[in-house]
Design a protein around this motif. Structure first.
Motif, mmCIF file in Angstrom:
data_model
loop_
_atom_site.group_PDB
_atom_site.id
_atom_site.type_symbol
_atom_site.label_atom_id
_atom_site.label_comp_id
_atom_site.label_asym_id
_atom_site.label_seq_id
_atom_site.Cartn_x
_atom_site.Cartn_y
_atom_site.Cartn_z
ATOM 1 N N GLU A 90 0.771 -1.257 0.007
ATOM 2 C CA GLU A 90 0.048 0.073 0.113
ATOM 3 C C GLU A 90 0.800 1.449 -0.028
ATOM 4 O O GLU A 90 0.418 2.242 -0.638
ATOM 5 N N ASP A 91 1.617 1.474 0.835
ATOM 6 C CA ASP A 91 2.773 2.400 0.937
ATOM 7 C C ASP A 91 3.447 2.835 -0.250
ATOM 8 O O ASP A 91 3.640 3.955 -0.878
ATOM 9 N N HIS A 92 4.077 1.741 -1.010
ATOM 10 C CA HIS A 92 4.624 1.760 -2.492
ATOM 11 C C HIS A 92 3.485 2.406 -3.479
ATOM 12 O O HIS A 92 3.957 3.252 -4.294
ATOM 13 N N PHE A 93 2.389 2.049 -3.349
ATOM 14 C CA PHE A 93 1.306 2.353 -4.478
ATOM 15 C C PHE A 93 0.926 4.035 -4.302
ATOM 16 O O PHE A 93 1.112 4.566 -5.118
ATOM 17 N N ILE A 94 0.470 4.267 -2.858
ATOM 18 C CA ILE A 94 0.323 5.518 -2.700
ATOM 19 C C ILE A 94 1.402 6.547 -2.928
ATOM 20 O O ILE A 94 1.288 7.476 -3.600
ATOM 21 N N ALA A 95 2.718 6.242 -2.572
ATOM 22 C CA ALA A 95 3.919 6.971 -2.684
ATOM 23 C C ALA A 95 4.028 7.167 -4.382
ATOM 24 O O ALA A 95 4.416 8.274 -4.944
ATOM 25 N N THR A 96 3.835 6.081 -5.221
ATOM 26 C CA THR A 96 4.291 6.100 -6.525
ATOM 27 C C THR A 96 3.119 7.048 -7.202
ATOM 28 O O THR A 96 3.633 7.938 -7.898
ATOM 29 N N PHE A 97 1.863 7.100 -6.980
ATOM 30 C CA PHE A 97 0.978 7.903 -7.496
ATOM 31 C C PHE A 97 0.821 9.377 -6.975
ATOM 32 O O PHE A 97 0.326 10.446 -7.665
ATOM 33 N N ALA A 98 1.240 9.584 -5.578
ATOM 34 C CA ALA A 98 1.324 10.942 -5.143
ATOM 35 C C ALA A 98 2.559 11.540 -5.948
ATOM 36 O O ALA A 98 2.219 12.885 -6.064
ATOM 37 N N ALA A 99 3.485 10.838 -6.259
ATOM 38 C CA ALA A 99 4.528 11.617 -7.081
ATOM 39 C C ALA A 99 4.151 11.798 -8.642
ATOM 40 O O ALA A 99 4.363 12.661 -9.335
ATOM 41 N N CYS A 101 0.998 11.125 -10.103
ATOM 42 C CA CYS A 101 -0.451 11.901 -10.509
ATOM 43 C C CYS A 101 -0.861 12.425 -9.322
ATOM 44 O O CYS A 101 -1.649 12.337 -8.521
ATOM 45 N N PRO A 102 -0.183 13.687 -9.032
ATOM 46 C CA PRO A 102 -0.624 14.483 -7.829
ATOM 47 C C PRO A 102 -1.845 14.938 -7.649
ATOM 48 O O PRO A 102 -2.416 15.145 -6.439
ATOM 49 N N LYS A 103 -2.443 15.094 -8.696
ATOM 50 C CA LYS A 103 -3.998 15.528 -8.759
ATOM 51 C C LYS A 103 -4.718 14.579 -8.713
ATOM 52 O O LYS A 103 -6.179 14.799 -8.464
ATOM 53 N N MET A 104 -4.519 13.260 -8.528
ATOM 54 C CA MET A 104 -5.459 12.180 -8.219
ATOM 55 C C MET A 104 -5.240 11.725 -6.761
ATOM 56 O O MET A 104 -4.352 11.205 -6.412
ATOM 57 N N ASN A 105 -6.405 12.304 -6.039
ATOM 58 C CA ASN A 105 -6.299 11.954 -4.532
ATOM 59 C C ASN A 105 -6.802 10.400 -4.307
ATOM 60 O O ASN A 105 -7.538 9.635 -4.969
ATOM 61 N N ILE A 106 -6.136 9.618 -3.438
ATOM 62 C CA ILE A 106 -6.566 8.505 -2.972
ATOM 63 C C ILE A 106 -7.067 8.420 -1.548
ATOM 64 O O ILE A 106 -6.212 8.859 -0.747
ATOM 65 N N TYR A 107 -8.372 7.957 -1.444
ATOM 66 C CA TYR A 107 -8.764 7.965 -0.248
ATOM 67 C C TYR A 107 -8.888 6.440 0.313
ATOM 68 O O TYR A 107 -9.270 5.659 -0.363
ATOM 69 N N LYS A 108 -8.417 6.407 1.665
ATOM 70 C CA LYS A 108 -8.349 4.816 2.068
ATOM 71 C C LYS A 108 -9.865 4.658 2.622
ATOM 72 O O LYS A 108 -10.405 5.613 3.015
ATOM 73 N N PRO A 109 -10.334 3.410 2.357
ATOM 74 C CA PRO A 109 -11.630 3.015 2.697
ATOM 75 C C PRO A 109 -12.194 3.442 3.919
ATOM 76 O O PRO A 109 -13.234 3.840 4.276
ATOM 77 N N LYS A 110 -11.013 3.334 4.918
ATOM 78 C CA LYS A 110 -11.615 3.493 6.463
ATOM 79 C C LYS A 110 -10.802 4.785 7.001
ATOM 80 O O LYS A 110 -10.393 4.954 7.960
ATOM 81 N N PHE A 193 3.873 1.452 -14.999
ATOM 82 C CA PHE A 193 2.538 1.305 -14.352
ATOM 83 C C PHE A 193 2.344 -0.038 -13.805
ATOM 84 O O PHE A 193 1.871 0.144 -12.653
ATOM 85 N N GLY A 194 2.570 -0.949 -14.437
ATOM 86 C CA GLY A 194 2.641 -2.272 -14.102
ATOM 87 C C GLY A 194 3.375 -2.885 -12.648
ATOM 88 O O GLY A 194 2.721 -3.358 -11.981
ATOM 89 N N SER A 195 4.385 -2.141 -12.526
ATOM 90 C CA SER A 195 5.308 -2.228 -11.099
ATOM 91 C C SER A 195 4.563 -1.462 -10.102
ATOM 92 O O SER A 195 5.091 -1.656 -8.874
ATOM 93 N N SER A 196 3.686 -0.720 -10.311
ATOM 94 C CA SER A 196 3.059 0.087 -9.135
ATOM 95 C C SER A 196 2.186 -0.791 -8.291
ATOM 96 O O SER A 196 2.070 -0.651 -7.182
#
Length: 408
Positions: A90-99, A101-110, A193-196
């Motif tokens: 999870e940390d890797h995925f969120i960090a990858t897209f934060a860098a 795709c900074p305009k794509m917010n990622i909300y955790k389900p809880k 993209f696949g490695s995300s």
């Protein structure tokens, strides 16, 4: 464990998708993947299709979850939602897209947020694969990425419970290899993209131990974790004969070219090991009795040694493995098999097809294999063969979709 197959993701390559000039980012639209399910092969496909739609439409997302498999009935795939971190880092995925795709917010389900309830209706994404549906070309609704974005926008505007002054949360139904045509994108984008979706650290740690002990036990000196694959060490085989495959009817075709049942699969895998002059087979299977049966057959017919993950772990690490779910244990095999000298799998398995496609990308071998369609001239008993991986048997539905729809 620190060495991934291929290079570490390059955020600039991933941002190629996110910074397309025609993307209009709309932070008040949030997509939630509603019903991803299956094993690693299908879940990866569901998530990547979903991510493609989110990025192209400029939407934010809820971190994807997916349905868990029953621990008592492997055929039961709707056993309640399990979090993203069950399979993926999870940390890797969120960090990858934060860098990237900074305009794509990622909300955790809880997470600590105040997302509204989703719209009453669930959105069904149309296919983006014009190659699968050529008859829609030059129609009002072609199967293209831009048409899929327009379809989502029109759908949102038509929803009676939409509040334009508030965030719109949309449940999105799963699709499978119906998203972006991966072969239409630059290699760096496909790879990164696949490695995300990197597997969880505990799985990668166990896979590293299995590989280390495999090299040590059988004196496989060319196993080097810095390489994308090991040229002359072992055949990796995915023996797909568990009860859920049997219940799905995958093993019933007795035609020799189908390679469907135990003998069909193992005969093919042994022929491949002999052809490649490999004396060690690392087999992935959730059925220990079938592994033992395969080991006896390989030894008797060809003096080939068959081994597996549970035979290559210490008692402590074996206990750690056994505490994982059935699918999580399979992820250890998934990680090991991706770097095998030669890989053999069965056409009905998306697990095996994913491994073959990843190897084709990172080993950089016979890339033309991905452009083949089921009707192209090829052996009737092979769905895929690029020189380093073979998928035995045929399954045209999956071949059509995965060769240009699955991400490495």
């Amino acid at each position: 464990m620190d060495n991934q197959i291929g290079n570490e993701p390059n955020n600039s390559a991933i941002s190629f998708l996110c910074r397309q000039p025609n993307i209009k980012w709309q932070p008040d639209v949030v997509l939630d993947l509603d019903d991803a399910n299956g094993g690693i092969g299908n879940v990866r496909g569901n998530i990547f299709d979903f991510l493609g739609l989110a990025i192209l439409s400029g939407s934010s997302i809820v971190l994807p979850s997916f349905q868990s498999r029953s621990s008592t009935d492997l055929s039961a795939l709707w056993n309640g939602k399990t979090p993203f971190s069950t399979f993926f880092d999870e940390d890797h995925f969120i960090a990858t897209f934060a860098a990237a795709c900074p305009k794509m917010n990622i909300y955790k389900p809880k997470g600590n947020h105040s997302l509204p309830l989703p719209l009453h209706n669930r959105y069904g994404m149309p296919s983006m694969r014009q190659d699968l549906y050529p008859d829609t070309r030059d129609t009002e609704k072609p199967n293209t990425p831009s048409a899929a974005v327009k379809d989502l926008q029109s759908w949102i505007l038509a929803q009676p419970d939409r509040d334009p002054k508030n965030i719109t949360l949309i449940s999105v139904g799963r699709t499978l290899w119906e998203g972006l045509d991966t072969c239409s994108l630059p290699p760096a984008v496909r790879r990164d993209f696949g490695s995300s979706l990197r597997l969880i650290p505990e799985v990668r740690r166990l896979a590293a131990l299995v590989t280390y002990n495999l090299a040590l036990t059988y004196h496989l000196h060319d196993i080097d974790p810095r390489l994308p694959y090991y040229p002359s060490s072992f055949l990796g085989a995915h023996l797909r004969t568990e009860n859920d495959a049997k219940n799905a009817g995958w093993l019933e075709n007795a035609t020799p070219s189908a390679h469907a049942d135990f003998d069909g699969q193992t005969d093919a895998y042994l022929s491949q090991a002999v052809e490649r002059n490999l004396q060690i087979i690392y087999v992935a299977s959730g059925n220990t009795s079938e592994i033992s049966k395969f080991a006896k057959k390989a030894s008797l017919l060809h003096n080939i040694t068959v081994t597996h993950k549970t035979a290559l772990l210490s008692p402590t690490d074996l206990s750690t493995l056994q505490a994982l779910s059935w699918d999580q244990q399979g992820l250890v095999d998934y990680e090991v098999l991706r770097r095998s000298s030669s890989f053999a799998g069965y056409a009905k398995s998306s697990f095996a097809f994913n491994i073959a496609i990843t190897r084709n990308e990172f080993v950089d071998w016979n890339r033309e294999s991905l452009w083949l369609m089921p009707g192209d001239r090829r052996r009737e008993d092979l769905a895929f063969d690029d020189g380093v991986s073979r998928i035995w048997g045929r399954f045209e539905w999956q071949e059509e979709r995965m060769l240009r729809g699955a991400w490495p």
